[in-house]
Design a protein around this motif. Structure first.
Motif, PDB file in Angstrom:
ATOM      1  N   PRO A  32     -12.080  50.841  13.100  1.00 14.21           N
ATOM      2  CA  PRO A  32     -12.433  49.462  13.440  1.00 14.21           C
ATOM      3  C   PRO A  32     -11.557  48.471  12.683  1.00 14.21           C
ATOM      4  O   PRO A  32     -11.233  48.667  11.513  1.00 14.21           O
ATOM      5  N   MET A  33     -11.165  47.402  13.372  1.00 15.79           N
ATOM      6  CA  MET A  33     -10.341  46.353  12.758  1.00 15.79           C
ATOM      7  C   MET A  33     -10.820  45.000  13.227  1.00 15.79           C
ATOM      8  O   MET A  33     -11.124  44.815  14.414  1.00 15.79           O
ATOM      9  N   CYS A  34     -10.892  44.048  12.302  1.00 14.43           N
ATOM     10  CA  CYS A  34     -11.257  42.672  12.622  1.00 14.43           C
ATOM     11  C   CYS A  34     -10.104  41.777  12.213  1.00 14.43           C
ATOM     12  O   CYS A  34      -9.726  41.725  11.034  1.00 14.43           O
ATOM     13  N   VAL A  35      -9.526  41.078  13.198  1.00 14.80           N
ATOM     14  CA  VAL A  35      -8.407  40.179  12.945  1.00 14.80           C
ATOM     15  C   VAL A  35      -8.917  38.747  13.046  1.00 14.80           C
ATOM     16  O   VAL A  35      -9.317  38.301  14.120  1.00 14.80           O
ATOM     17  N   LEU A  36      -8.931  38.050  11.907  1.00 18.78           N
ATOM     18  CA  LEU A  36      -9.310  36.644  11.887  1.00 18.78           C
ATOM     19  C   LEU A  36      -8.021  35.839  12.032  1.00 18.78           C
ATOM     20  O   LEU A  36      -7.198  35.789  11.109  1.00 18.78           O
ATOM     21  N   ALA A  37      -7.838  35.259  13.212  1.00 18.08           N
ATOM     22  CA  ALA A  37      -6.544  34.673  13.560  1.00 18.08           C
ATOM     23  C   ALA A  37      -6.685  33.188  13.844  1.00 18.08           C
ATOM     24  O   ALA A  37      -7.367  32.792  14.791  1.00 18.08           O
ATOM     25  N   GLY A  38      -6.060  32.356  13.022  1.00 18.90           N
ATOM     26  CA  GLY A  38      -6.079  30.916  13.240  1.00 18.90           C
ATOM     27  C   GLY A  38      -5.208  30.520  14.412  1.00 18.90           C
ATOM     28  O   GLY A  38      -4.428  31.314  14.948  1.00 18.90           O
ATOM     29  N   ALA A  39      -5.336  29.263  14.816  1.00 18.81           N
ATOM     30  CA  ALA A  39      -4.557  28.747  15.949  1.00 18.81           C
ATOM     31  C   ALA A  39      -3.068  28.811  15.632  1.00 18.81           C
ATOM     32  O   ALA A  39      -2.631  28.439  14.540  1.00 18.81           O
TER      33      ALA A  39
END
Length: 707
Positions: A32-39
């Protein structure tokens, strides 16, 4: 991180050019991977390269990867990027498209018989439900009821459970929650009677089948082994349930999102699944993408400051669910400071925006790289008129669809026919030759109106052919054929993935999500519009702040924010700037004058318009168009007005455009009452700009002459 035995060249080709965080996303292929990606941080690039890296390394089989996003356009763009990376066999779909495909396949064995017809629009069925209950509802009420029923269904509520779950929500269309529950049930009954299902049913029924039939669930899980979900902050409870059933007890899931861009909670979207991902998957790797490659440091600073201002003000009682926002780090060179402009009224605001756009065009910025963004679609008319009056072309996002235009349909027919006999000539030249028969030339026509718009549509197809030929032919070392182009166009038409068309974009903030421009004008930033007046809870105001954040982060270099003190010229200046601008704008901007108004605008402010019948001041733009107040009776002949309306209806159906985009009712009333005898007289009426005059003027005069 190269995989054992992988050729270094392959790693460089797929991972080269990615920054450290993007490279971590792209090279971590399992778990599992969670990518918190800003604009503007390159999230789509990171996840498409991750999929391509997995495919080329042999870790993924293309047919066993499902990438899910939220719009057909975004899914089409993802498929296009994957093809460019040599991973064309991967499925990239919306939740609804993926579920519908599975439902169509499994329905015969799970239920039997033929799948019910799919309902395109709820309005007709809801209207029937209101009649069954002997209730009265106009079009606006039916629209609100449709939205409420959609929210209930994606929240997995039944009519029986609706009232308790909806406690505290605004009453849709003025109906109490018990009545809405009855309408909800009546709506479901009408669908059952007519053997039809709606889009939410597609997900609900598929979820039901996967829950109840272990054999079918196992078959789906055997088909799809790896999942990627983009815009994960926008998933609804129903979509999350679907995803859980696809996964089963596996953890091969990569999600990408940004809680600060959650702007669709009214549809059931919630960021709690993104924010709680590591609680559900404790072993998940979390990667933050914060390097902003889109915007200048000045734009990025303003976006960060907007969220920081909110963080400084926790909710009363200490119960603050506002998540810690990502702090973007600008990677571009410095640019101009965002501007803040206060205007005396809406017309002056539109005029100064048109003037500044004209300056940007003169500086060489293409019209397609400029956008005017507003909170509600009803704000567009002033900007349509101001741009038309300044001779600037524009396109309304959400109006006529690109692939519905007659010249585009003709072009696709010609290209399809030519593809059957196309030789080895380069695609760009073949396309130019084919479209030359439809009026395309290498040089743009000097005239405006319909001729220019037709050329711009064909030019967009030529530019797309050039772009795809480079990406999939020359750069990839392969051959890109005219047949390949036709297939791409047909797929784009199915998903409304339109190529870039010249013209300033006019769009609501919601519809701007996922897009970007060199220059962005955020207009109407006054209390009551931003935040919108019906955002009367802390959650609602927070969502409005996120919506403004999305608007700010659409700009690459030039960003202008403006508001007006009054609605109409000469009106009472009772408005004030949006609370969101507190702490962001320079102190002097609160009294900064608008750009010099035109002589016509000054004349209007010096002498406010009066009703030609009773002499009172006219309060609205619609009244000023007609020249009389709403209380005074119309002076047109009914047959003339109806003839104009019928003509407008025909044009709207032929061009797939909303009727008001052609002419509003107020403009039609003004035309029917003034009865102009020439194009010059017609051009003097408010709401009839140069573009509309060239496109519709002769038709209007012919109708007037015949009545």
């Amino acid at each position: 991180m190269a995989l054992p035995g992988m050729a270094a060249g392959l790693e460089d080709r797929i991972l080269g050019g990615l920054d450290d965080e993007q490279r971590t996303v792209a090279s971590t292929l399992t778990g599992p991977m969670c990518v918190l990606a800003g604009a503007g941080t390159g999230k789509t690039r990171a996840i498409t390269h991750r999929i391509a890296y997995g495919v080329h390394s042999g870790v993924y089989k293309p047919q066993q990867v499902l990438a899910v996003t939220f719009t057909a356009r975004a899914a089409a763009e993802m498929r296009s990027r994957l093809r460019d990376l040599g991973a064309g066999g991967v499925q990239a779909r919306t939740f609804h498209a993926a579920a519908l495909r599975q439902l169509q396949y499994f329905w015969p064995q799970a239920v039997g018989g033929q799948l019910p017809a799919l309902l395109d629009h709820k309005a007709q069925i809801i209207a029937e439900a209101t009649r069954r209950l002997r209730l009265s509802a106009d079009r606006a009420a039916i629209r609100d009821l449709a939205s409420e029923i959609e929210w209930a269904k994606v929240s997995m509520l039944t009519p029986d459970g609706y009232v308790r779950a909806a406690a505290g929500r605004a009453e849709p269309a003025g109906f109490d929650l018990t009545t809405v529950a009855r309408l909800f049930q009546a709506y479901e009954d009408v669908k059952t009677d007519r053997n039809i299902i709606d889009f939410e049913d597609v997900l609900l029924i598929t979820v039901g089948i996967l829950q109840e039939d272990a054999r079918i669930a196992a078959e789906v899980r055997n088909q799809y082994r790896h999942f990627v979900v983009d815009e994960y902050q926008d998933v609804s409870p129903l979509q999350q349930r679907m995803l859980d059933l696809w996964l089963g007890d596996r953890q091969e899931l990569c999600v990408v999102g940004d809680a600060s861009q959650t702007i669709y909670s009214f549809t059931g979207a919630t960021s709690r699944h993104l924010l709680g991902f590591t609680r559900k998957f404790p072993s998940a790797q979390v990667v933050k993408l914060v390097r902003d490659y889109r915007s200048t440091p000045q734009v990025v600073h303003l976006a960060n400051s907007l969220l920081t201002e909110r963080t400084r003000h926790p909710r009363r009682g200490g119960n603050d669910p506002w998540p810690e926002p990502l702090e973007l780090i600008a990677q571009r060179a410095a640019g101009p400071e965002p501007s803040f402009t206060e205007c005396p009224d809406d017309e002056a605001e539109a005029a100064q925006v048109a003037g500044r756009i004209k300056t940007l065009l003169a500086e060489g910025i293409p019209a397609s790289e400029i956008a005017v963004l507003y909170r509600t679609n009803g704000q567009s008319e002033a900007y349509e008129q101001a741009l038309a009056g300044a001779g600037i072309g524009y396109q309304l996002r959400g109006a006529e669809r690109f692939f519905a235009r007659r010249e585009v349909r003709d072009a696709m027919l010609q290209l399809r026919a030519s593809a059957r006999a196309a030789g080895t000539d380069p695609v760009p030249q073949l396309v130019r030759d084919v479209l030359g028969n439809l009026g395309y030339t290498d040089e743009a026509p000097q005239s405006g109106g319909a001729v220019r718009e037709r050329w711009e549509s064909l030019a967009a197809l030529v530019a797309l052919a050039d772009e795809l030929n480079t990406a999939r032919g020359e750069a990839a070392g392969g051959v890109f054929t005219l047949h390949d182009l036709v297939m791409e166009l047909e797929e784009r038409a199915a998903s409304q993935h339109a190529p870039t068309v010249q013209g300033v974009t006019l769009a609501s903030l919601h519809s701007a999500k996922g897009l970007e421009w060199e220059a962005v004008f955020l207009v109407g930033l006054s209390e009551g519009l931003m935040p919108i007046s019906f955002a009367d809870t802390e959650d609602g105001v927070d969502e409005e702040r996120r919506l403004l954040y999305v608007g700010i982060t659409r700009a690459r270099q030039h960003l202008a924010l403006s508001w007006s003190l009054a609605r109409t010229p000469g009106g009472r200046a009772h408005r004030r700037p949006s609370r969101f601008l507190d702490g962001l704008r320079p102190r002097s901007s609160s009294s900064a004058p608008a750009r010099p108004a035109t002589a016509a605008t000054r004349k209007k402010r010096a002498a406010p318009a009066k009703c030609r019948v009773c002499g009172i001041l006219l309060a609205s733009g619609a009244e000023r168009k007609v020249g009389r107040c709403d209380n005074c009776p119309p002076t047109y002949e009914e047959a003339t007005f109806e003839a104009l309306r019928e003509w407008r209806k025909d044009v709207a159906q032929e061009t797939a455009m909303p009727a008001f985009v052609i002419f509003t009712d107020a403009t039609l009333t003004a035309i029917a009452e003034a009865r102009p005898q020439s194009l010059q007289e017609l051009s003097r009426l408010a709401g009839v700009g140069r573009t509309k005059l060239e496109r519709y003027g002769e038709d209007v005069l012919r109708i007037l002459a015949g009545n």
